[in-house]
Design an enzyme around this catalytic site. Structure first.
Site, PDB file in Angstrom:
ATOM      1  N   LYS A   6      49.475 -12.083   6.220  1.00 41.27           N
ATOM      2  CA  LYS A   6      50.525 -12.289   7.237  1.00 41.27           C
ATOM      3  C   LYS A   6      50.960 -10.945   7.808  1.00 41.27           C
ATOM      4  O   LYS A   6      51.148 -10.811   9.017  1.00 41.27           O
ATOM      5  CB  LYS A   6      51.722 -13.025   6.629  1.00 41.27           C
ATOM      6  CG  LYS A   6      51.483 -14.523   6.482  1.00 41.27           C
ATOM      7  CD  LYS A   6      52.542 -15.198   5.633  1.00 41.27           C
ATOM      8  CE  LYS A   6      52.126 -16.642   5.360  1.00 41.27           C
ATOM      9  NZ  LYS A   6      52.847 -17.269   4.259  1.00 41.27           N
ATOM     10  N   GLN A  31      58.028 -16.279   0.825  1.00 41.42           N
ATOM     11  CA  GLN A  31      56.781 -16.883   0.346  1.00 41.42           C
ATOM     12  C   GLN A  31      57.069 -17.795  -0.850  1.00 41.42           C
ATOM     13  O   GLN A  31      57.718 -17.378  -1.809  1.00 41.42           O
ATOM     14  CB  GLN A  31      55.797 -15.765  -0.044  1.00 41.42           C
ATOM     15  CG  GLN A  31      54.436 -16.255  -0.472  1.00 41.42           C
ATOM     16  CD  GLN A  31      53.646 -16.905   0.666  1.00 41.42           C
ATOM     17  OE1 GLN A  31      53.637 -16.408   1.789  1.00 41.42           O
ATOM     18  NE2 GLN A  31      52.989 -18.007   0.374  1.00 41.42           N
ATOM     19  N   ASP A  68      59.543 -20.390   9.405  1.00 45.91           N
ATOM     20  CA  ASP A  68      58.797 -21.456   8.718  1.00 45.91           C
ATOM     21  C   ASP A  68      59.280 -22.835   9.172  1.00 45.91           C
ATOM     22  O   ASP A  68      58.602 -23.838   8.953  1.00 45.91           O
ATOM     23  CB  ASP A  68      59.002 -21.337   7.196  1.00 45.91           C
ATOM     24  CG  ASP A  68      57.761 -20.811   6.483  1.00 45.91           C
ATOM     25  OD1 ASP A  68      56.670 -20.870   7.065  1.00 45.91           O
ATOM     26  OD2 ASP A  68      57.907 -20.351   5.338  1.00 45.91           O
TER      27      ASP A  68
END
Ligand code: NDP
Length: 307
Positions: free
Chosen positions: A59, A103, A126
Protein backbone atom coordinates in the site's frame (compact mmCIF):
# COMPACT_ATOMS: atom_id res chain seq x y z
CA UNK A 1 -19.12 -29.57 -37.73
CA UNK A 2 -18.17 -29.20 -34.04
CA UNK A 3 -19.78 -26.44 -32.10
CA UNK A 4 -17.47 -24.83 -29.54
CA UNK A 5 -19.16 -24.17 -26.22
CA UNK A 6 -19.75 -20.48 -25.50
CA UNK A 7 -17.00 -18.94 -23.42
CA UNK A 8 -17.41 -15.92 -21.19
CA UNK A 9 -15.42 -12.75 -21.79
CA UNK A 10 -12.86 -12.26 -19.02
CA UNK A 11 -13.09 -9.05 -17.01
CA UNK A 12 -9.45 -8.07 -16.66
CA UNK A 13 -9.03 -6.44 -13.25
CA UNK A 14 -5.30 -5.92 -13.70
CA UNK A 15 -5.64 -3.75 -16.78
CA UNK A 16 -8.74 -1.96 -15.50
CA UNK A 17 -7.17 -1.20 -12.10
CA UNK A 18 -3.94 0.06 -13.73
CA UNK A 19 -6.01 2.49 -15.80
CA UNK A 20 -7.91 3.63 -12.68
CA UNK A 21 -4.64 4.21 -10.79
CA UNK A 22 -3.39 6.31 -13.73
CA UNK A 23 -6.54 8.44 -13.64
CA UNK A 24 -6.23 8.86 -9.85
CA UNK A 25 -2.55 9.81 -10.11
CA UNK A 26 -3.31 12.37 -12.83
CA UNK A 27 -6.19 13.86 -10.81
CA UNK A 28 -4.03 13.95 -7.66
CA UNK A 29 -1.28 15.75 -9.58
CA UNK A 30 -3.79 18.37 -10.78
CA UNK A 31 -5.05 18.76 -7.19
CA UNK A 32 -1.48 19.41 -6.06
CA UNK A 33 -0.67 21.82 -8.90
CA UNK A 34 -3.91 23.81 -8.76
CA UNK A 35 -4.47 23.89 -4.99
CA UNK A 36 -1.17 22.91 -3.37
CA UNK A 37 -2.79 19.87 -1.77
CA UNK A 38 -0.81 16.61 -1.83
CA UNK A 39 -3.20 13.78 -0.99
CA UNK A 40 -1.84 11.77 1.94
CA UNK A 41 -2.57 8.29 3.29
CA UNK A 42 -1.50 7.08 6.75
CA UNK A 43 -1.41 3.33 7.28
CA UNK A 44 -1.17 1.93 10.80
CA UNK A 45 -0.01 -1.60 11.50
CA UNK A 46 0.23 -3.22 14.92
CA UNK A 47 2.34 -6.35 15.35
CA UNK A 48 4.33 -8.58 13.01
CA UNK A 49 1.72 -10.59 11.06
CA UNK A 50 3.71 -11.47 7.88
CA UNK A 51 0.79 -11.18 5.44
CA UNK A 52 -0.21 -7.79 6.92
CA UNK A 53 3.39 -6.57 6.63
CA UNK A 54 3.35 -7.38 2.90
CA UNK A 55 -0.04 -5.68 2.38
CA UNK A 56 1.12 -2.56 4.21
CA UNK A 57 4.41 -2.32 2.31
CA UNK A 58 2.50 -2.73 -0.94
CA UNK A 59 0.00 0.00 0.00
CA UNK A 60 2.84 2.38 0.87
CA UNK A 61 4.63 1.77 -2.43
CA UNK A 62 1.45 2.13 -4.48
CA UNK A 63 0.52 5.37 -2.68
CA UNK A 64 3.93 6.89 -3.41
CA UNK A 65 3.68 5.59 -7.00
CA UNK A 66 0.47 7.61 -7.44
CA UNK A 67 2.30 10.77 -6.33
CA UNK A 68 0.67 10.88 -2.91
CA UNK A 69 2.18 11.23 0.55
CA UNK A 70 2.49 7.90 2.36
CA UNK A 71 3.09 7.54 6.11
CA UNK A 72 3.38 4.08 7.63
CA UNK A 73 3.13 3.77 11.41
CA UNK A 74 4.53 0.44 12.59
CA UNK A 75 3.59 -0.28 16.19
CA UNK A 76 4.77 -3.12 18.43
CA UNK A 77 2.51 -6.09 19.15
CA UNK A 78 2.41 -4.91 22.80
CA UNK A 79 0.91 -1.51 21.89
CA UNK A 80 -2.07 -0.74 24.11
CA UNK A 81 -5.47 0.26 22.79
CA UNK A 82 -5.05 3.67 24.46
CA UNK A 83 -1.75 4.23 22.62
CA UNK A 84 -3.33 3.27 19.30
CA UNK A 85 -6.33 5.54 19.91
CA UNK A 86 -3.98 8.39 20.78
CA UNK A 87 -2.13 7.92 17.45
CA UNK A 88 -5.44 7.95 15.57
CA UNK A 89 -6.54 11.12 17.37
CA UNK A 90 -3.34 12.79 16.16
CA UNK A 91 -3.86 11.62 12.57
CA UNK A 92 -7.47 12.83 12.67
CA UNK A 93 -6.23 16.39 13.25
CA UNK A 94 -3.19 16.24 10.93
CA UNK A 95 -4.14 18.38 7.92
CA UNK A 96 -1.56 16.60 5.72
CA UNK A 97 -3.23 13.22 6.28
CA UNK A 98 -6.46 12.77 4.30
CA UNK A 99 -6.89 9.02 4.64
CA UNK A 100 -6.31 6.71 7.62
CA UNK A 101 -6.22 2.94 7.28
CA UNK A 102 -5.71 0.61 10.23
CA UNK A 103 -4.52 -2.75 8.93
CA UNK A 104 -6.60 -5.65 10.22
CA UNK A 105 -6.41 -7.99 12.03
CA UNK A 106 -5.36 -6.21 15.22
CA UNK A 107 -3.88 -8.13 18.17
CA UNK A 108 -6.52 -9.81 20.34
CA UNK A 109 -6.10 -7.37 23.24
CA UNK A 110 -7.30 -4.46 21.06
CA UNK A 111 -10.99 -3.92 20.27
CA UNK A 112 -10.95 -3.44 16.48
CA UNK A 113 -14.45 -1.93 16.37
CA UNK A 114 -13.48 0.75 18.93
CA UNK A 115 -10.41 1.59 16.86
CA UNK A 116 -12.33 1.82 13.57
CA UNK A 117 -14.97 3.97 15.28
CA UNK A 118 -12.26 6.42 16.39
CA UNK A 119 -11.22 7.27 12.81
CA UNK A 120 -12.65 10.55 11.50
CA UNK A 121 -15.34 9.30 9.02
CA UNK A 122 -14.11 11.84 6.46
CA UNK A 123 -10.65 10.17 6.59
CA UNK A 124 -12.03 6.59 6.73
CA UNK A 125 -10.71 5.48 3.31
CA UNK A 126 -11.61 1.85 4.07
CA UNK A 127 -15.24 2.96 4.34
CA UNK A 128 -15.83 0.73 7.40
CA UNK A 129 -17.00 3.47 9.81
CA UNK A 130 -20.66 3.22 10.75
CA UNK A 131 -21.17 6.82 9.58
CA UNK A 132 -19.98 5.87 6.09
CA UNK A 133 -22.17 2.74 6.12
CA UNK A 134 -25.09 5.02 7.01
CA UNK A 135 -24.24 7.56 4.32
CA UNK A 136 -24.15 4.76 1.72
CA UNK A 137 -27.48 3.41 2.94
CA UNK A 138 -29.25 6.78 2.67
CA UNK A 139 -27.51 7.97 -0.50
CA UNK A 140 -25.26 10.70 0.96
CA UNK A 141 -21.71 11.20 -0.32
CA UNK A 142 -19.28 9.26 1.83
CA UNK A 143 -16.37 6.87 1.54
CA UNK A 144 -17.31 3.44 0.17
CA UNK A 145 -15.50 0.17 1.05
CA UNK A 146 -12.83 -0.44 -1.58
CA UNK A 147 -13.62 -4.00 -2.71
CA UNK A 148 -17.33 -3.49 -3.51
CA UNK A 149 -16.52 -0.09 -5.05
CA UNK A 150 -14.05 -1.85 -7.36
CA UNK A 151 -16.69 -4.44 -8.30
CA UNK A 152 -19.19 -1.69 -9.13
CA UNK A 153 -16.71 0.21 -11.31
CA UNK A 154 -15.96 -2.96 -13.28
CA UNK A 155 -19.68 -3.74 -13.68
CA UNK A 156 -20.46 -0.24 -14.96
CA UNK A 157 -17.51 -0.40 -17.33
CA UNK A 158 -18.71 -3.75 -18.69
CA UNK A 159 -22.48 -3.25 -18.74
CA UNK A 160 -23.07 0.51 -18.74
CA UNK A 161 -26.52 1.19 -17.27
CA UNK A 162 -27.29 -1.41 -14.61
CA UNK A 163 -30.87 -0.29 -13.90
CA UNK A 164 -33.49 -3.00 -13.80
CA UNK A 165 -30.99 -5.86 -13.75
CA UNK A 166 -31.43 -8.52 -11.09
CA UNK A 167 -28.30 -8.66 -8.94
CA UNK A 168 -27.79 -11.51 -6.50
CA UNK A 169 -25.08 -10.87 -3.91
CA UNK A 170 -24.03 -14.01 -2.07
CA UNK A 171 -22.56 -12.93 1.29
CA UNK A 172 -23.70 -10.27 3.76
CA UNK A 173 -20.50 -9.10 5.45
CA UNK A 174 -20.16 -5.45 6.41
CA UNK A 175 -17.06 -5.04 4.24
CA UNK A 176 -18.22 -6.72 1.02
CA UNK A 177 -21.74 -8.15 0.76
CA UNK A 178 -23.83 -5.40 2.36
CA UNK A 179 -22.08 -2.40 0.77
CA UNK A 180 -22.08 -4.23 -2.59
CA UNK A 181 -25.84 -4.64 -2.32
CA UNK A 182 -26.28 -0.97 -1.39
CA UNK A 183 -24.19 0.17 -4.35
CA UNK A 184 -26.17 -2.00 -6.77
CA UNK A 185 -29.45 -0.74 -5.30
CA UNK A 186 -28.24 2.83 -5.83
CA UNK A 187 -27.73 1.88 -9.50
CA UNK A 188 -31.40 0.81 -9.59
CA UNK A 189 -30.72 -2.92 -9.76
CA UNK A 190 -33.23 -5.25 -8.18
CA UNK A 191 -31.05 -6.71 -5.45
CA UNK A 192 -31.27 -9.98 -3.56
CA UNK A 193 -28.81 -10.68 -0.75
CA UNK A 194 -28.13 -14.36 -0.07
CA UNK A 195 -26.28 -15.91 2.87
CA UNK A 196 -25.75 -19.18 4.68
CA UNK A 197 -29.45 -19.53 5.57
CA UNK A 198 -30.76 -18.86 2.07
CA UNK A 199 -32.99 -21.66 0.74
CA UNK A 200 -32.19 -23.20 -2.64
CA UNK A 201 -29.24 -20.94 -3.38
CA UNK A 202 -28.54 -22.53 -6.80
CA UNK A 203 -32.07 -21.71 -8.02
CA UNK A 204 -31.81 -18.15 -6.71
CA UNK A 205 -28.42 -17.63 -8.38
CA UNK A 206 -29.89 -18.85 -11.69
CA UNK A 207 -32.20 -15.80 -11.67
CA UNK A 208 -29.29 -13.35 -11.51
CA UNK A 209 -28.25 -11.08 -14.38
CA UNK A 210 -25.37 -10.02 -12.11
CA UNK A 211 -24.02 -12.59 -9.65
CA UNK A 212 -21.55 -11.43 -7.00
CA UNK A 213 -19.96 -14.18 -4.92
CA UNK A 214 -18.40 -12.96 -1.64
CA UNK A 215 -18.55 -16.06 0.50
CA UNK A 216 -15.06 -17.33 1.30
CA UNK A 217 -15.82 -20.93 0.21
CA UNK A 218 -13.61 -22.30 -2.56
CA UNK A 219 -15.47 -22.84 -5.86
CA UNK A 220 -18.87 -23.07 -4.14
CA UNK A 221 -20.81 -21.47 -7.01
CA UNK A 222 -21.06 -24.10 -9.75
CA UNK A 223 -21.53 -23.60 -13.48
CA UNK A 224 -25.13 -24.82 -13.38
CA UNK A 225 -25.99 -22.10 -10.81
CA UNK A 226 -25.39 -19.44 -13.45
CA UNK A 227 -27.91 -18.03 -15.90
CA UNK A 228 -26.48 -18.25 -19.44
CA UNK A 229 -24.95 -14.89 -20.35
CA UNK A 230 -24.92 -13.53 -16.79
CA UNK A 231 -22.10 -11.34 -15.47
CA UNK A 232 -20.23 -13.03 -12.62
CA UNK A 233 -18.06 -11.14 -10.14
CA UNK A 234 -15.97 -13.46 -7.98
CA UNK A 235 -14.72 -11.69 -4.85
CA UNK A 236 -13.44 -14.82 -3.13
CA UNK A 237 -9.76 -15.36 -2.36
CA UNK A 238 -9.25 -18.91 -1.07
CA UNK A 239 -5.99 -20.82 -0.67
CA UNK A 240 -6.35 -24.52 -1.52
CA UNK A 241 -3.74 -27.28 -1.96
CA UNK A 242 -1.79 -27.33 -5.24
CA UNK A 243 -3.29 -29.56 -7.98
CA UNK A 244 0.06 -31.34 -8.20
CA UNK A 245 -0.04 -33.99 -5.40
CA UNK A 246 3.75 -33.81 -4.89
CA UNK A 247 3.61 -30.04 -4.47
CA UNK A 248 0.51 -30.31 -2.28
CA UNK A 249 2.41 -32.73 -0.04
CA UNK A 250 5.09 -30.03 0.33
CA UNK A 251 2.35 -27.64 1.46
CA UNK A 252 2.23 -25.67 -1.83
CA UNK A 253 -1.08 -23.89 -2.44
CA UNK A 254 -2.95 -22.07 -5.20
CA UNK A 255 -5.59 -19.37 -5.05
CA UNK A 256 -9.18 -19.98 -6.21
CA UNK A 257 -12.33 -17.90 -6.00
CA UNK A 258 -15.79 -18.64 -4.67
CA UNK A 259 -16.87 -19.62 -8.20
CA UNK A 260 -15.90 -22.85 -10.00
CA UNK A 261 -14.23 -20.91 -12.81
CA UNK A 262 -13.74 -23.74 -15.34
CA UNK A 263 -17.48 -24.49 -15.25
CA UNK A 264 -18.70 -20.91 -14.94
CA UNK A 265 -16.67 -19.65 -17.90
CA UNK A 266 -18.70 -21.98 -20.16
CA UNK A 267 -22.02 -20.44 -19.10
CA UNK A 268 -21.50 -16.82 -18.03
CA UNK A 269 -21.38 -13.90 -20.47
CA UNK A 270 -18.59 -12.16 -18.53
CA UNK A 271 -16.60 -13.24 -15.52
CA UNK A 272 -13.77 -12.01 -13.29
CA UNK A 273 -10.90 -14.51 -12.96
CA UNK A 274 -9.20 -15.27 -9.63
CA UNK A 275 -6.50 -14.08 -9.37
CA UNK A 276 -6.51 -11.02 -11.61
CA UNK A 277 -10.14 -9.93 -11.32
CA UNK A 278 -11.50 -8.13 -8.25
CA UNK A 279 -8.26 -8.35 -6.22
CA UNK A 280 -6.26 -5.63 -8.02
CA UNK A 281 -9.23 -3.24 -7.85
CA UNK A 282 -9.17 -3.01 -4.05
CA UNK A 283 -5.92 -1.05 -3.77
CA UNK A 284 -6.80 1.09 -6.79
CA UNK A 285 -10.02 2.10 -5.00
CA UNK A 286 -8.07 2.82 -1.81
CA UNK A 287 -6.03 5.36 -3.77
CA UNK A 288 -9.21 6.73 -5.35
CA UNK A 289 -10.80 7.13 -1.90
CA UNK A 290 -7.67 8.94 -0.62
CA UNK A 291 -7.85 11.38 -3.54
CA UNK A 292 -11.59 11.96 -3.00
CA UNK A 293 -11.04 12.47 0.76
CA UNK A 294 -8.25 15.00 0.10
CA UNK A 295 -10.50 16.99 -2.25
CA UNK A 296 -13.46 17.05 0.12
CA UNK A 297 -11.36 18.01 3.15
CA UNK A 298 -10.21 21.04 1.17
CA UNK A 299 -13.67 22.00 -0.12
CA UNK A 300 -12.83 20.95 -3.70
CA UNK A 301 -15.11 18.82 -5.90
CA UNK A 302 -13.26 15.61 -6.88
CA UNK A 303 -12.92 14.87 -10.59
CA UNK A 304 -15.02 11.90 -11.76
CA UNK A 305 -12.79 8.81 -11.82
CA UNK A 306 -14.87 6.41 -13.93
CA UNK A 307 -13.46 5.40 -17.28
P1 NDP B 1 -17.21 -13.18 5.63
O1 NDP B 1 -16.74 -14.49 6.16
O2 NDP B 1 -17.23 -11.98 6.51
O3 NDP B 1 -18.70 -13.36 5.03
C1 NDP B 1 -19.03 -14.48 4.26
C2 NDP B 1 -20.48 -14.45 3.91
O4 NDP B 1 -20.75 -15.61 3.14
C3 NDP B 1 -21.42 -14.46 5.11
O5 NDP B 1 -22.43 -13.51 4.94
C4 NDP B 1 -21.96 -15.89 5.10
O6 NDP B 1 -23.32 -16.00 5.51
C5 NDP B 1 -21.91 -16.25 3.64
N1 NDP B 1 -21.81 -17.70 3.49
C6 NDP B 1 -20.94 -18.54 4.08
N2 NDP B 1 -21.18 -19.81 3.70
C7 NDP B 1 -22.23 -19.77 2.85
C8 NDP B 1 -22.95 -20.75 2.14
N3 NDP B 1 -22.64 -22.04 2.22
N4 NDP B 1 -23.98 -20.35 1.36
C9 NDP B 1 -24.29 -19.04 1.27
N5 NDP B 1 -23.64 -18.05 1.92
C10 NDP B 1 -22.62 -18.42 2.70
O7 NDP B 1 -16.33 -12.90 4.32
P2 NDP B 1 -15.96 -11.53 3.56
O8 NDP B 1 -17.20 -10.87 3.06
O9 NDP B 1 -15.01 -10.76 4.36
O10 NDP B 1 -15.14 -12.12 2.31
C11 NDP B 1 -15.74 -12.98 1.37
C12 NDP B 1 -14.67 -13.48 0.41
O11 NDP B 1 -14.11 -12.36 -0.27
C13 NDP B 1 -13.47 -14.18 1.09
O12 NDP B 1 -13.01 -15.19 0.23
C14 NDP B 1 -12.43 -13.08 1.18
O13 NDP B 1 -11.11 -13.59 1.19
C15 NDP B 1 -12.70 -12.32 -0.09
N6 NDP B 1 -12.29 -10.91 -0.04
C16 NDP B 1 -11.59 -10.44 -1.12
C17 NDP B 1 -11.18 -9.13 -1.17
C18 NDP B 1 -10.46 -8.65 -2.38
O14 NDP B 1 -9.71 -7.71 -2.31
N7 NDP B 1 -10.67 -9.27 -3.54
C19 NDP B 1 -11.43 -8.22 -0.05
C20 NDP B 1 -12.28 -8.77 0.98
C21 NDP B 1 -12.66 -10.08 0.98
P3 NDP B 1 -23.80 -15.73 7.03
O15 NDP B 1 -23.78 -14.24 7.20
O16 NDP B 1 -25.16 -16.30 7.08
O17 NDP B 1 -22.80 -16.41 7.91
Amino acid sequence: MTVEPARAALIDGKTFSAALVERVAAAAARLNQAHGVQAGLAVVIVGEDPASQIYVRNKGERTLGAGMRSDTHRLAETTTQAELLSLIAGLNTDAGVHGILVQLPLPAHIDASAVLAAIDPDKDVDGFHVVNAGRLAVGLPGLVPCTPLGCLLMLKDQLGDLSGLHAVVVGRSNIVGKPMAQLLLAESCTVTIAHSRTRDLPALCRTADILVAAVGRPEMVRGDWIKPGATVIDVGINRVPSLDPAKAAEGKTRVVGDVAFAEAVQVAGRITPVPGGVGPMTIACLLANTYVAACRQNGIAPEPLDA
